[in-house]
Design an enzyme around this catalytic site. Structure first.
Site, mmCIF file in Angstrom:
data_model
loop_
_atom_site.group_PDB
_atom_site.id
_atom_site.type_symbol
_atom_site.label_atom_id
_atom_site.label_comp_id
_atom_site.label_asym_id
_atom_site.label_seq_id
_atom_site.Cartn_x
_atom_site.Cartn_y
_atom_site.Cartn_z
ATOM 1 N N PHE A 1 0.850 -1.185 0.000
ATOM 2 C CA PHE A 1 0.000 0.000 0.000
ATOM 3 C C PHE A 1 0.882 1.230 0.000
ATOM 4 O O PHE A 1 2.080 1.139 0.317
ATOM 5 C CB PHE A 1 -0.903 -0.008 1.243
ATOM 6 N N GLN B 1 -8.063 14.588 4.127
ATOM 7 C CA GLN B 1 -7.470 13.745 3.094
ATOM 8 C C GLN B 1 -8.397 13.604 1.899
ATOM 9 O O GLN B 1 -9.534 13.164 2.038
ATOM 10 C CB GLN B 1 -7.163 12.354 3.645
ATOM 11 N N HIS C 1 -8.727 11.408 -1.084
ATOM 12 C CA HIS C 1 -8.209 10.144 -1.606
ATOM 13 C C HIS C 1 -8.013 10.316 -3.098
ATOM 14 O O HIS C 1 -8.906 10.804 -3.785
ATOM 15 C CB HIS C 1 -9.208 9.019 -1.312
ATOM 16 N N LEU D 1 -15.261 5.407 -3.530
ATOM 17 C CA LEU D 1 -13.863 5.017 -3.388
ATOM 18 C C LEU D 1 -13.430 3.890 -4.322
ATOM 19 O O LEU D 1 -14.147 2.911 -4.520
ATOM 20 C CB LEU D 1 -13.616 4.588 -1.940
ATOM 21 N N GLU E 1 -6.901 1.800 -2.940
ATOM 22 C CA GLU E 1 -5.477 1.937 -3.218
ATOM 23 C C GLU E 1 -4.872 0.575 -3.560
ATOM 24 O O GLU E 1 -3.811 0.487 -4.172
ATOM 25 C CB GLU E 1 -4.812 2.503 -1.948
ATOM 26 N N ARG F 1 -0.964 9.474 -0.070
ATOM 27 C CA ARG F 1 -2.162 9.918 -0.769
ATOM 28 C C ARG F 1 -2.181 11.406 -1.107
ATOM 29 O O ARG F 1 -2.669 11.801 -2.156
ATOM 30 C CB ARG F 1 -3.395 9.580 0.077
ATOM 31 N N HIS G 1 -12.150 12.168 1.714
ATOM 32 C CA HIS G 1 -12.158 10.798 2.222
ATOM 33 C C HIS G 1 -12.011 10.682 3.730
ATOM 34 O O HIS G 1 -12.644 9.843 4.360
ATOM 35 C CB HIS G 1 -11.010 10.050 1.545
ATOM 36 N N ARG H 1 -2.856 10.751 6.483
ATOM 37 C CA ARG H 1 -2.908 9.352 6.918
ATOM 38 C C ARG H 1 -2.468 8.435 5.793
ATOM 39 O O ARG H 1 -2.865 8.619 4.642
ATOM 40 C CB ARG H 1 -4.339 8.992 7.323
#
Lengths: 264, 599
Positions: B121, B235, B237, B251, B254, B310, B376, B411
């Protein structure tokens, strides 16, 4: 890319939404524009935002992952968020009704507490201790089939469509329903579970009442093979246990209830 | 006491996502009489939407992984603004929390030798996300839900909280809410309250968040006197769906990039190679060949820039689209079809396959996805003590997305689910211990009366505005003026717009009766949304630098010497929100060394 142009169509659809509460109600007709790519839940939301702000409808993720927006759309139990409007003929009104098997709260919202009560009665698994190296080992090929069951999003469409409870309110006392047969099957097929749930699937879950019409499988939005992969194998396991003459003799001799018998 | 339905508990947990359920399980295990209160049905919380996995340095795939590496990745991902102690506890404790889930029935994907599999990730040095295909959140919530049911935890479903109640010394002693089904009010008297209400993305137009994410806990906390920190960091995304409009913002995990997908612009160029920031250059591949080799050769190759944190990827996509190299619907392309075979894609990313096929008519095994940034996650939240999760107000605890500090300014993917488990458990312990020694709750009657009158007025008003209209204006305002790229002029505009929206929100009307009246519910949620939007906007105005989930066009770089050393804290007095700078907790030398060695 295959996507169409960003221009959106502005056709107007006729929607017949059930409005009412536990005391009664009727279908009410609304006209609503539908944009390209929209799902039925979008249209209900549009009506809610502009024409009737008090319409009751459950939803959360709008992506087919939480299982909140179940309804009967033109008679078919479905998720509103995964029902694309371009599946319908624009000239024909679309009927949206609450789930029939559960008591109505208001409009499209039903009281699904039956399912939460059943969940409390389903036994909880007991996983074996880790091996000597401190690791619990399971192999992918051994967990594939229970991972299929764990895809369940608890939309309760299978519960809604199951004749055993849809047409016979009294059976709810004895019958856990397809969603929970997945739970029993999962525990029974879990490589590390030490709790034998076969007797409970029969005695408390009422799995024997299922007559394998496969309606549950047909409506499952996650395409879980509920009947073939969970209920039928589980029924076989229950039957093996219940009618096995050696086990029967063992029970007579030991005089223990099923639930206390060791896993065979 | 008031005439409303009243319940008494040692601990109430508001929210039944991963953090709330984990907190309740711990609190009950410690003997506290505990209830969980949730706006939805049990098992529907936004945690189900989490796809990729739980980052935990278990070392199942790469034995060289350990908590120190995870800690370092987390801090660097957060641009060093994280509360170091939270990041440390998180990195140390997530493996145990994952194994515990397995014991409670979670069935993770396996490695060849039967251990829990771990996937790559963004921002994580090693493959470390424990996962179940791309539906890890569902597995987690179902496991916690079943454990909570087995433990006999009481759950109030479809119950929204309007306000926290306080003792006369200001400590929190319960909450006032209403049953969504009946519209009837309910009072919870509790010695300790755990906020686990999740995020606040619903105030932006393009978001991956569900209707629930209205920042309730953030607002309840600041109203009760608690401090919120890092509220400017939101954030976006990088990969949300952009088409059709119906699903814009939804979404796309990732995990698509973790499993080999790459980002391309309309020229077909893998543009992320042009956006590698200095901080990550040394450990990022600079050729396509090296990036592709990295998937199978972690030691001999450096990671693909597709998997930068991100904030970096979202900004890069934004720049490509602005430069006219976007896709037909205003995003960029995410391509896995040309890089992995269809069977692999369907096995690793079943939900994504399903989602695109069904909602966009796109077969991701045969064509590229169109994606763009979507609101997100809120890095900011209630300031808590890292070890006990207690807020700056006595009796009030917070965990999960509603708590601030853990993720700093950005994050990393996969660090949310671990956060829920680690700090959910700690909040359960903290609240339970506090409840065992504090005095009996004694809520003030006046607090209840005033909020009930305010809520009732919306139902009886005939001249007020439609709550949906105000909500939509709020979402437009935040999307346009407090989005990925911010600038002082627009933030000031947003501040003024929010003041006007707050005035409009004082005069709403939701006709119909009290039972399951959606308009009324939205009107009540708006109070929280507006408070939280103001916090985000004011903090964003104050932070005159760019860092993580806060990018200022007028201050494009980070300011190491000043803003890199402070958190911004929002608090409320007499209805006014103020923002103050507070020094960042200083990392002890033995942890700071991890960052020096790497240079």
């Amino acid at each position: 890319m295959t996507n169409a142009s960003p221009e959106t169509s502005k056709k107007s659809w006729k929607m017949r939404l059930w409005r009412g509460d536990s005391k009664g109600g009727q279908f009410q007709e609304y006209d609503s524009p539908v944009l390209e790519g929209e799902v039925l839940l979008d249209v209900v939301h549009a009506i809610q935002a502009s024409q009737a702000t008090d319409i009751a409808v459950r939803w959360n993720c709008k992506a087919g992952k939480c299982g909140s927006c179940s309804a009967e759309i033109n008679g078919k139990p479905s998720l509103m968020c995964m029902t694309r409007m371009d599946n319908f003929d624009p000239g024909v009104p679309i009927t949206v009704a609450p789930l029939k098997t559960f008591p109505i709260v208001k409009d499209l919202v039903t009281d699904v507490s039956f399912n939460y009560e059943v969940a409390k009665r389903v036994p909880h698994l007991k996983i074996a201790d880790p091996g000597p190296d401190g690791v619990r080992r399971m192999y992918q090929q051994d967990v594939n089939r229970i991972q299929e069951f764990r895809k369940c999003i608890e939309c309760f469409l299978c519960q809604d469509v199951c004749h055993v409870i849809r047409d016979h309110e009294d059976n709810k006392k004895y019958f856990a329903g397809p969603r929970f047969f997945l739970r029993y099957a999962e525990m029974s097929m879990h490589p590390l579970n030490t709790e034998d749930v076969r007797s409970k699937a029969r005695e408390e879950g009422g799995i024997s009442l299922c007559n394998i019409t496969k309606c549950c499988t047909e409506v499952c939005p996650e395409s879980i093979h509920i009947t073939d992969n969970a209920i039928i194998p589980m029924k076989e396991r229950v039957v093996d246990r219940h009618f096995d003459p050696v086990a029967w003799l063992g029970r007579k001799i030991s005089r223990k209830p099923y639930s206390q018998l060791p896993k065979s | 006491m008031s005439s409303f339905e009243t319940h008494e508990y040692d601990v109430i947990v508001i929210g039944a996502g991963g953090a709330g359920l984990r907190a309740a399980i711990e609190s009950v295990a410690l003997g506290s009489k505990t209830a969980v209160i949730t706006k939805s049905l049990l098992g529907k919380a936004h945690t189900v939407m989490a796809e990729g996995g739980i980052a935990a340095a278990m070392g199942n795939v790469y034995p060289e992984d350990n908590w120190e590496v995870h800690f370092r990745d987390t801090m660097r991902g957060g641009k060093m603004l994280n509360n170091w102690r939270m990041a440390q506890l998180h990195a140390q404790e997530t493996p145990d929390r994952v194994w515990e889930l397995e014991e409670w029935g979670a069935v993770f994907d396996r490695t060849g030798d039967g251990k829990i599999s771990q996937r790559d990730f963004g921002g994580h040095r090693y493959a470390r996300l424990a996962h179940v295909g791309d539906r890890t959140g569902l597995e987690m919530i179902r496991t916690l839900q079943q454990k909570a049911v087995a433990d006999g935890i009481e759950v109030f479903m479809e119950c929204s909280i309007l306000k926290l109640l306080t003792n006369d010394d200001g400590s929190v002693c319960g909450a006032l809410g209403y049953h969504r089904v009946s519209g009837e009010y309910v009072v919870f008297k509790a010695k300790a309250v755990v906020l686990a209400t999740g995020g606040l993305g619903r105030s932006w137009k393009v978001t991956s968040n569900s209707w629930e994410c209205t920042g309730d806990g953030h607002a309840l906390a600041i109203w009760a006197g608690a401090e919120l920190i890092d509220m400017e960091f939101i954030q976006f995304h990088p990969t949300g769906m952009v088409w059709p409009l119906s699903v814009k913002g939804l979404l796309v995990t990732e995990g698509v990039r973790g499993d080999g997908g790459t980002l391309r612009n309309s020229d077909g160029t893998r543009f992320m190679f042009n956006y590698v920031p200095e901080m990550f250059r040394a450990e990022t591949a600079d050729t396509e060949e090296e990036a592709d080799r990295w998937y199978t050769d972690k030691k001999g190759a450096r990671r693909t820039p597709d998997l930068l944190p991100r904030d970096e990827v979202a900004r890069a996509i934004n720049s490509e689209v602005k430069a006219g190299r976007g896709s037909p619907h205003g995003g960029v392309f995410l391509d896995i079809f040309s890089r992995r075979d269809p069977e692999y894609i369907k096995r690793r990313l079943p939900s994504m396959y399903h989602q695109f096929k069904q909602l966009a008519g796109v077969d991701i095994t045969r064509e590229a996805m169109e994606i763009g940034p979507t609101c997100h996650y809120a890095m900011g939240g209630v300031r808590v003590d890292p070890d006990t999760a207690e807020s700056t107000v006595k009796g009030l605890f917070a965990c999960g997305e509603v708590a601030g500090g853990m993720h700093g300014s950005n994050r990393l993917g996969g660090n949310s689910l671990g956060d829920l488990l680690v700090f959910g458990r700690r909040a359960g312990i903290g609240a339970s211990q506090y409840a065992s020694s504090c005095k009996e709750p004694s809520p003030q009657e006046g607090e209840i009366k005033s909020i009930v009158a305010e809520a009732d007025k919306i139902l009886t008003s005939t001249s007020g505005e439609n709550p949906f209209d105000v909500l939509h204006s709020l979402q437009d305002t935040m999307n346009e003026l407090v989005g990925i790229i911010r600038v002082e002029r627009e933030l000031v505009e947003a501040k003024d717009a929010l003041a006007k929206l707050s005035d409009r929100a004082r005069n709403l009307s939701a006709p119909g009766n009290k039972g399951y009246n959606t308009g009324w519910h939205h009107a009540l949620d708006l109070r929280c949304q507006l408070t939280v939007a103001q916090c985000v906007t004011l903090a964003a105005l104050e932070r005159k630098e760019s860092r993580g989930g806060h990018t200022r066009d007028d201050f494009p770089g980070p300011d190491k010497d000043h803003f890199g050393k402070v958190n911004l804290a929002c608090s409320m007095a007499s209805g006014e929100i103020s923002v103050t700078e507070t020094p960042l907790p200083e990392m002890p030398a033995e942890l700071a060394r991890l960052f020096e060695e790497a240079k």
